[in-house]
Design an enzyme around this catalytic site. Structure first.
Site, PDB file in Angstrom:
ATOM      1  N   CYS A  64       0.853  -1.187   0.000  1.00  0.00           N
ATOM      2  CA  CYS A  64       0.000   0.000   0.000  1.00  0.00           C
ATOM      3  C   CYS A  64       0.889   1.238   0.000  1.00  0.00           C
ATOM      4  CB  CYS A  64      -0.912  -0.006   1.227  1.00  0.00           C
ATOM      5  SG  CYS A  64      -1.939   1.471   1.379  1.00  0.00           S
ATOM      6  N   CYS A  67       0.327   3.253   3.507  1.00  0.00           N
ATOM      7  CA  CYS A  67       0.802   2.771   4.817  1.00  0.00           C
ATOM      8  C   CYS A  67       1.890   1.701   4.743  1.00  0.00           C
ATOM      9  CB  CYS A  67      -0.367   2.248   5.642  1.00  0.00           C
ATOM     10  SG  CYS A  67      -1.036   0.663   5.083  1.00  0.00           S
ATOM     11  N   CYS A 112      -7.422  -1.073   1.493  1.00  0.00           N
ATOM     12  CA  CYS A 112      -6.371  -1.627   2.350  1.00  0.00           C
ATOM     13  C   CYS A 112      -6.958  -1.886   3.731  1.00  0.00           C
ATOM     14  CB  CYS A 112      -5.213  -0.635   2.433  1.00  0.00           C
ATOM     15  SG  CYS A 112      -3.914  -1.110   3.596  1.00  0.00           S
ATOM     16  N   CYS A 115      -5.166   0.611   6.510  1.00  0.00           N
ATOM     17  CA  CYS A 115      -5.402   2.059   6.592  1.00  0.00           C
ATOM     18  C   CYS A 115      -6.686   2.518   5.911  1.00  0.00           C
ATOM     19  CB  CYS A 115      -4.213   2.824   6.022  1.00  0.00           C
ATOM     20  SG  CYS A 115      -4.021   2.691   4.226  1.00  0.00           S
ATOM     21  N   CYS A 137      -8.659  -5.288  -9.827  1.00  0.00           N
ATOM     22  CA  CYS A 137      -8.250  -4.218 -10.730  1.00  0.00           C
ATOM     23  C   CYS A 137      -7.792  -3.056  -9.851  1.00  0.00           C
ATOM     24  CB  CYS A 137      -9.446  -3.846 -11.611  1.00  0.00           C
ATOM     25  SG  CYS A 137      -9.085  -2.617 -12.854  1.00  0.00           S
TER      26      CYS A 137
END
Length: 149
Positions: A64, A67, A112, A115, A137
């Site tokens: 991510c 984070c 995510c 976060c 996607c």
């Protein structure tokens, strides 16, 4: 299309686990570029075929961008030719999938788990020859690639 839940195969509960990475809106704006903020924190979408990871075949882990949590491994990335990086499975418990009815259609948003940043959407039943028949996607701008050593 329903919600998907990888751990148990059943629909997720009405409540999501709390974010483990919590920042104020001001802190997110300081940390992220305007384009990153627009996608990650405001559920935007980058234009197709422009992301840095759309056609990447580098072996490694996709984290991510907000984070740093591990999201996907290159082994699950596949060429979908849809304009964005596509994966057939996330890392265990790395993402949360939720119904998205924006734009007048029903889709499943992917965020995510650490976060709650927007990553993209997941689609099923498109006929790709993958083990899960799912296509995560994901916006390139939502991730960073950590190449294997």
């Amino acid at each position: 299309m329903g919600l998907f839940h990888r751990e148990s195969g059943s629909a997720p509960s009405e409540t999501e686990p709390a974010a483990t990475v919590v920042r104020s809106d001001e802190e997110w704006r300081e940390q992220l570029s305007p384009a990153e903020y627009q996608v990650l924190r405001q559920a935007g979408t980058e234009r197709p075929f422009v992301g840095e990871y759309t056609d990447t075949t580098t072996v490694g882990v996709y984290n991510c961008r907000a984070c740093g949590a591990e999201l996907f491994r290159s082994e699950t990335k596949f060429p979908s030719h849809c304009g964005w990086p596509s994966f057939y499975a996330p890392e265990d418990a790395a993402v949360i999938e939720r119904v998205d009815t924006s734009l007048g259609m029903r889709r499943v948003e992917v965020v995510c788990a650490a976060c709650k940043s927007h990553l993209g959407h997941v689609f099923e039943g498109e006929g790709y020859g993958t083990p899960t028949d799912l296509r995560y996607c994901i916006n390139s701008i939502s991730m960073t690639l950590q190449p294997a050593e």
